[in-house]
Enzyme design. Sequence first.
Site, PDB file in Angstrom:
ATOM      1  N   ARG A 185    -108.453  -6.364  -1.641  1.00  0.00           N
ATOM      2  CA  ARG A 185    -107.321  -5.550  -1.206  1.00  0.00           C
ATOM      3  C   ARG A 185    -106.129  -6.458  -0.916  1.00  0.00           C
ATOM      4  NH1 ARG A 185    -107.160  -1.014   3.603  1.00  0.00           N
ATOM      5  NH2 ARG A 185    -107.778  -2.734   4.971  1.00  0.00           N
ATOM      6  N   ASP A 465    -108.899  -2.988  13.758  1.00  0.00           N
ATOM      7  CA  ASP A 465    -108.011  -3.702  12.862  1.00  0.00           C
ATOM      8  C   ASP A 465    -106.606  -3.157  13.046  1.00  0.00           C
ATOM      9  OD1 ASP A 465    -107.922  -1.294  11.484  1.00  0.00           O
ATOM     10  OD2 ASP A 465    -108.859  -2.058   9.659  1.00  0.00           O
TER      11      ASP A 465
END
EC number: 2.3.3.9
Length: 568
Positions: A185, A465
Amino acid sequence: MSATATASASASQSPPVSSPARVPAEGFRRVGRPVPGEETILTPALQALLTDLHRLFEPARRERLAARVARQAAFDAGELPDFRADTRAIREGGWTVAPIPAALRDRRVEITGPVDPKMVINALNSGANCFMADFEDSNAPSFTNQITGQRALRDAVDGILAYTAPETGKRYALDPASQTVLIVRPRGWHLDEAHVTVDGQPMSGALFDLATFAFHNARALAWRDRGPYFYLPKMECMEEAQLWEEVLAFLEMRLDLDIGTMKVTVLIETLPAVFEMDEILHALRGRIVGLNCGRWDYIFSYLKTLRRHRDRVLPERGQVTMSQPFLKAYSELLIQTCHRRGAHAMGGMAAQIPIKGDDEANARAMERVRADKLREVMAGHDGTWVAHPALIPLAREVFDAHMPTPHQQHVKREDVHVTRDDLLKPCVGTITRAGFDNNVEVCVRYLAAWLAGNGCVPIHHLMEDAATAEICRAQLWQWLHYPAIAARGGVAAEPLALDDGTPVDWALFERALINLPSRIGDRRNLPGGERIDEAIALLDRLTHADSLEPFLTVVAYPALIGPELRAV
């Protein structure tokens, strides 16, 4: 000239410079302190490729970012997201995406995490079907982390990655028998890479991450029929998907790969994007293999997109679960859309981590994971995410029991009929004192760790996160600015209240900040504990601001990279 046309012309002429005429065409420049090993990554050939990418595609990236700002201004003025009238033919057409490669047909359990060598090794050895190596939400993008991550992935592709923990001397190495598929990603379109400039402009973080990985690994992975594969984040519309398509096609031409070799999965993690899932699939139809329910970022995007709508305020984070109607509609529409087009519909993240020393609490946490995965597989999802290797057996058990086939594209979900209002319906609930204080704590602790270079932080048995920190930050801003939001709509309103009647006002927020140091205890035991005061100050400033900043990571980026950009 479009980016596609420009890319086609580049074989016969020098690519245009995207910077204004007054800026000299100085080409590629590395800014800041050197990072060990970067010379093996930033080779002259890669520098030339990055320069061409920037010159070709930076103008289009800037246009897309400007379009986001204009669209958000319309939402702030009272408009609501909706399905596009100009793309009705795409939604009603009978097209499908290209066939899915064998390596990605069964993705029932995927693990995600940052790109440090230890994580890469453990994830690829974990037994998950796929590992999403993350340069975005679980990574603090210091240049040290970016280069270390690119080196780790290159060595992993070559099968030689090893790591020795300096604190224990324990050695980690890849299992040669591992079948876990690597998916990378890159950062989203909104993030810059300040350590690399082209013609005086910072590079796109997305272009830097994507091209650097592809340059070093694409041919080897293509030769093995293992990629390269990517997760594309933070997309908001089909035009952004088309820009990705043009970039990927250009890279394939430059790297002598067949068009369509690079496969992608798109995270549907913004509220505008859920109204353009067909269009995004169509723009990438020659290479896309699925969409993913990026639920945490999606909740953040709901808050951010509808931040000025007083009737769209959500309760505390813990009550905003996938059983809430607007999230259920999002998940089911994604499944229906993907399966109609021959693509995978990937489920969301289980953020829980094992709770050591408390068997009862751990059992409750694992039962929540089990229920979540059961909901996903019964709804028709083709796979799911976990944040910790210990959750892989549990998630696999649930999917194996209810999905004996490699995927569930035969589950068409023709019973689903989702409207715009279904996707926008706010959920009922409350704000508790514990929920308010937890939002403050998660924001500060995550931000402190991020500023210290750690983008994936365990807090209260959840793996936090950037996406989950963004939910907490956006909720605090919207709750505290509620009277002003209502006033913009011509309505006089008192502050929101906790479930015990306490006003959600600036006094409550200040008390939470003042009490936080005693709440979290000895900061020396916390990741980034030395930057707690800096994080408190930043959260205080962002929360008091009249406008909600689009991304916490953009605001905090200069503080993260400051030491790296100082003169040697």
